[in-house]
Design an enzyme around this catalytic site. Structure first.
Site, PDB file in Angstrom:
ATOM      1  N   HIS A 120       0.812  -1.226   0.000  1.00  0.00           N
ATOM      2  CA  HIS A 120       0.000   0.000   0.000  1.00  0.00           C
ATOM      3  C   HIS A 120       0.843   1.273   0.000  1.00  0.00           C
ATOM      4  CE1 HIS A 120      -3.664  -2.442   1.693  1.00  0.00           C
ATOM      5  NE2 HIS A 120      -3.413  -2.678   0.423  1.00  0.00           N
ATOM      6  N   CYS A 128       4.385  12.826  -7.628  1.00  0.00           N
ATOM      7  CA  CYS A 128       3.527  13.735  -8.381  1.00  0.00           C
ATOM      8  C   CYS A 128       2.142  13.094  -8.503  1.00  0.00           C
ATOM      9  CB  CYS A 128       4.138  13.946  -9.769  1.00  0.00           C
ATOM     10  SG  CYS A 128       3.059  14.836 -10.911  1.00  0.00           S
ATOM     11  N   CYS A 157       6.429  19.293 -13.255  1.00  0.00           N
ATOM     12  CA  CYS A 157       5.259  19.787 -13.993  1.00  0.00           C
ATOM     13  C   CYS A 157       4.509  20.904 -13.264  1.00  0.00           C
ATOM     14  CB  CYS A 157       4.290  18.635 -14.300  1.00  0.00           C
ATOM     15  SG  CYS A 157       3.462  17.969 -12.845  1.00  0.00           S
ATOM     16  N   GLY A 194      -1.917  -9.130  12.516  1.00  0.00           N
ATOM     17  CA  GLY A 194      -2.408  -7.769  12.742  1.00  0.00           C
ATOM     18  C   GLY A 194      -3.231  -7.195  11.618  1.00  0.00           C
ATOM     19  N   THR A 195      -3.948  -8.050  10.902  1.00  0.00           N
ATOM     20  CA  THR A 195      -4.817  -7.509   9.851  1.00  0.00           C
ATOM     21  C   THR A 195      -6.227  -8.066   9.966  1.00  0.00           C
ATOM     22  OG1 THR A 195      -5.158  -7.236   7.450  1.00  0.00           O
ATOM     23  CG2 THR A 195      -3.962  -9.212   8.141  1.00  0.00           C
ATOM     24  N   ASN A 220      -3.294 -12.444  16.145  1.00  0.00           N
ATOM     25  CA  ASN A 220      -4.253 -11.346  16.315  1.00  0.00           C
ATOM     26  C   ASN A 220      -4.904 -11.505  17.688  1.00  0.00           C
ATOM     27  OD1 ASN A 220      -6.620  -9.553  15.924  1.00  0.00           O
ATOM     28  ND2 ASN A 220      -6.061  -9.647  13.759  1.00  0.00           N
TER      29      ASN A 220
HETATM   30  P1  OAD Z   1      -7.432  -2.964  10.319  1.00  0.00           P
HETATM   31  O1  OAD Z   1      -7.582  -1.753  11.182  1.00  0.00           O
HETATM   32  O2  OAD Z   1      -8.519  -3.285   9.384  1.00  0.00           O
HETATM   33  O3  OAD Z   1      -7.194  -4.238  11.261  1.00  0.00           O
HETATM   34  C1  OAD Z   1      -6.268  -4.206  12.308  1.00  0.00           C
HETATM   35  C2  OAD Z   1      -6.207  -5.590  12.913  1.00  0.00           C
HETATM   36  O4  OAD Z   1      -5.189  -5.585  13.910  1.00  0.00           O
HETATM   37  C3  OAD Z   1      -7.512  -6.042  13.620  1.00  0.00           C
HETATM   38  O5  OAD Z   1      -7.833  -7.356  13.196  1.00  0.00           O
HETATM   39  C4  OAD Z   1      -7.122  -6.032  15.103  1.00  0.00           C
HETATM   40  O6  OAD Z   1      -7.809  -7.045  15.851  1.00  0.00           O
HETATM   41  C5  OAD Z   1      -5.637  -6.339  15.011  1.00  0.00           C
HETATM   42  N1  OAD Z   1      -4.848  -5.922  16.196  1.00  0.00           N
HETATM   43  C6  OAD Z   1      -5.118  -4.966  17.109  1.00  0.00           C
HETATM   44  N2  OAD Z   1      -4.138  -4.887  18.020  1.00  0.00           N
HETATM   45  C7  OAD Z   1      -3.206  -5.806  17.666  1.00  0.00           C
HETATM   46  C8  OAD Z   1      -1.956  -6.214  18.208  1.00  0.00           C
HETATM   47  N3  OAD Z   1      -1.442  -5.637  19.298  1.00  0.00           N
HETATM   48  N4  OAD Z   1      -1.288  -7.207  17.597  1.00  0.00           N
HETATM   49  C9  OAD Z   1      -1.785  -7.807  16.485  1.00  0.00           C
HETATM   50  N5  OAD Z   1      -2.970  -7.466  15.933  1.00  0.00           N
HETATM   51  C10 OAD Z   1      -3.667  -6.471  16.504  1.00  0.00           C
HETATM   52  O7  OAD Z   1      -6.017  -2.808   9.579  1.00  0.00           O
HETATM   53  P2  OAD Z   1      -5.508  -3.535   8.256  1.00  0.00           P
HETATM   54  O8  OAD Z   1      -6.044  -4.917   8.173  1.00  0.00           O
HETATM   55  O9  OAD Z   1      -4.038  -3.340   8.197  1.00  0.00           O
HETATM   56  O10 OAD Z   1      -5.217   0.595   3.448  1.00  0.00           O
HETATM   57  O11 OAD Z   1      -6.189  -2.648   7.146  1.00  0.00           O
HETATM   58  C11 OAD Z   1      -5.915  -2.913   5.790  1.00  0.00           C
HETATM   59  C12 OAD Z   1      -5.855  -1.637   5.005  1.00  0.00           C
HETATM   60  O12 OAD Z   1      -7.027  -0.858   5.251  1.00  0.00           O
HETATM   61  C13 OAD Z   1      -4.723  -0.707   5.375  1.00  0.00           C
HETATM   62  O13 OAD Z   1      -3.492  -1.040   4.753  1.00  0.00           O
HETATM   63  C14 OAD Z   1      -5.228   0.613   4.882  1.00  0.00           C
HETATM   64  C15 OAD Z   1      -6.634   0.539   5.400  1.00  0.00           C
HETATM   65  O14 OAD Z   1      -7.542   1.367   4.767  1.00  0.00           O
HETATM   66  C16 OAD Z   1      -4.641   1.569   2.754  1.00  0.00           C
HETATM   67  O15 OAD Z   1      -4.051   2.485   3.279  1.00  0.00           O
HETATM   68  C17 OAD Z   1      -4.766   1.381   1.295  1.00  0.00           C
END
Ligand code: OAD
Length: 253
Positions: A120, A128, A157, A194-195, A220
């Site tokens: 990302h 730009c 530009c 963590g996603t 997670n």
């Molecule tokens: P999210 O905010 O959707 O999810 C975060 C995850 O981290 C959740 O499942 C939490 O339960 C978990 N979490 C919280 N604390 C934690 C810890 N201490 N250790 C491990 N896990 C923990 O974030 P992402 O899945 O990264 O996109 O979101 C994906 C994308 O959505 C991001 O890259 C961003 C966002 O919009 C862009 O910027 C394009």
């Protein structure tokens, strides 16, 4: 939990290729908010349409630029947590380890990791808005042209600069997802950490790895959709689980 950690460590000890898909949760213990957690998540407090889309930027470029500048400044005040550091150390114990991160921060690299793909984009890079010299047209901070208005403008530009991050509705960096898929398919162990697994195409990589025969480990504190097919679900914060896992893998050597 001890049994699950042991099982994960056993899989890692014999793995030839390890891959990791990381999300905002791995940086939470460093003090960076996640996106979708109730109350604390960025998207519960801000509008992603306004701040993370090309349309939002066109409508209010100054506001979007300032928001990312604030986040860039905040990044300078935080540090890798024990999870980032343990993951970097794990890379030294296995033949190959690639991190595919959705995070735009640089905490994996500052924690000592080398093989990191930023699906990302990167908060610390600026390009730009029109990619006038090709995709992406990156611009160094020294070359920003600061005028009366925000954001600064492109030295080539004269039009707006923007952060080099992927916004909603935009494509991932050219070729990067195909590489990530190939790496996922070649993995013996695939760690997803963590996603929330809500944003595609990144969210599909653990399934690609599973279908290609990898052992999938989900880290997670909360249940995720990955539990449906993960071989091992480790419930807890990345900053605690990853060091514990590293210790077990290194003890077995
Ligand atoms: P999210 O905010 O959707 O999810 C975060 C995850 O981290 C959740 O499942 C939490 O339960 C978990 N979490 C919280 N604390 C934690 C810890 N201490 N250790 C491990 N896990 C923990 O974030 P992402 O899945 O990264 O996109 O979101 C994906 C994308 O959505 C991001 O890259 C961003 C966002 O919009 C862009 O910027 C394009």
């Amino acid at each position: 939990m001890d049994d699950l950690l042991q099982k994960a460590a056993d899989a890692l000890r014999v793995a030839k290729r390890v891959s990791v898909l990381s999300g905002a949760g791995v940086s939470k213990e460093s003090g960076i908010p996640t996106y979708r957690e109730a109350l604390t998540g960025l998207w519960s407090n801000y509008s992603f349409q306004e701040l993370a889309s090309p349309e939002g930027f066109r409508q209010n470029p100054g506001k979007v630029w300032d928001w990312y500048t604030e986040r860039r400044m905040q990044l300078k005040t935080v540090y890798p947590n024990p999870g980032h550091i343990a993951l970097a150390k794990l890379a030294a114990l296995v033949p190959a380890l690639t991190i595919i991160t959705q995070n735009i921060d640089d905490l994996h690299e500052r924690g000592g990791s080398h093989d990191v793909m930023h699906l990302h984009g990167k908060l610390n890079e600026v390009k730009c808005f029109y990619n006038c010299q090709g995709e992406p047209t990156l611009v160094n901070e020294d070359d920003f042209v600061h005028g009366e208005s925000s954001p600064p403008t492109c030295p080539h530009c004269g039009r707006w600069l923007r952060p080099n991050v992927v916004w909603f509705g935009e494509m991932l960096p050219v070729g990067m997802f195909a590489r990530a898929e190939a790496i996922a398919a070649e993995s013996d162990v695939f760690i997803v950490a963590g996603t929330s697994g809500m944003v595609f195409p990144a969210a599909q990589l653990p399934l690609t790895a599973k279908e290609s025969g990898a052992t999938v480990i989900d880290i997670n504190p909360d249940a995720t959709d990955y539990d449906a097919f993960a071989d091992i679900s480790l419930r807890g914060g990345f900053g605690q689980i990853m060091p514990a896992l590293f210790d077990l893998v290194s003890q077995g050597r």
